[in-house]
Design an enzyme around this catalytic site. Sequence first.
Site, PDB file in Angstrom:
ATOM      1  CG  ASP A 145      -0.360  -0.534   2.051  1.00  0.00           C
ATOM      2  OD1 ASP A 145      -0.006   0.834   3.300  1.00  0.00           O
ATOM      3  OD2 ASP A 145      -0.455  -1.090   2.791  1.00  0.00           O
ATOM      4  CD  GLU A 205      -3.091   3.840  10.568  1.00  0.00           C
ATOM      5  OE1 GLU A 205      -2.217   3.509  11.931  1.00  0.00           O
ATOM      6  OE2 GLU A 205      -3.019   3.931   9.699  1.00  0.00           O
TER       7      GLU A 205
END
Length: 304
Positions: free
Chosen positions: A84, A171
């Site tokens: 990613d 997150e």
Amino acid sequence: MPDPGSPLLAAPALVPRPAPRRPWRRWVLAGLLLGLLGSSAYYLRHQRQLNRYARRAWATLTMRYLTGHESTPLLAGYSVHGIDVSAYQGHIDWPRVAQQQVRFAFIKATEGATLRDARFARNWREARAAGILSGAYHYFQPNRDGGEQADLFIDTVPLRPGDLPPVLDVEAPRFHDVAELRSEIRQWLEAVEAHYKVKPILYSNYAFYRRYLAGHFDDYPLWLAHYEVERPALPSERWIIWQHSDEAYVPGIRGTVDFNVFQGSYAALEALRIAPPAPPPAKKAARPNSFRKLLNRAAELVRR
């Protein structure tokens, strides 16, 4: 007048003075000793994380000397590997990345309610042109409206059949109320699912997921980040993608990149892709007349 050699005129004897006491030295030495013991205990407890920070700091300092040819071995035991990326990776040579057994890539598209990743459009176009199965992700900012964040993602990402599902990256630890956080997360997930007609993937790291998200979004596929472990602490049936490193090297990318594995075969990963729209139902063909109906019709015509 006294005699110069008389004891009365002799210089007095010098008596040594005792050295002054410095108790602060003992306190300083005791503090240093306690600090050393405390630091050693802390390092033994958190040595994996501290070593990781040290490696990342070293990688940052030496990044100018990297060539983009460095390579990290693939994680054994898995057949489907992916990365990613975001603008942080800079220019990416996607055809070369595709030659390194990188089968899928998730590309950062948006963050919060206003930020678009500066390199999303180019990465999105070139990754798919290189034959890498691609998806896009949104970095969720707490304390921002989930619907507004979903609108930004939808306006930015042109997902189409054959692409991987959208991803919500949750997150960021700074938020006021966990119940409100969960509500905004669900608002994003439901709005994006309604638009693209596919269930999004939820991404989070192990500590954050266990503390704030576990048990609340189990109806969504989970992409779990968990480093410095042989395998994720969550049961295997709870996650589909494992981000096992954020300091890997892949030829074609100058600097570190996140490494991921998919739990399953490449065919199983392809099955997650956005499906083409269902074709309209076919019109039912007129049922042919039976032989008896034909006879009845012929008889009627004869009577006429």
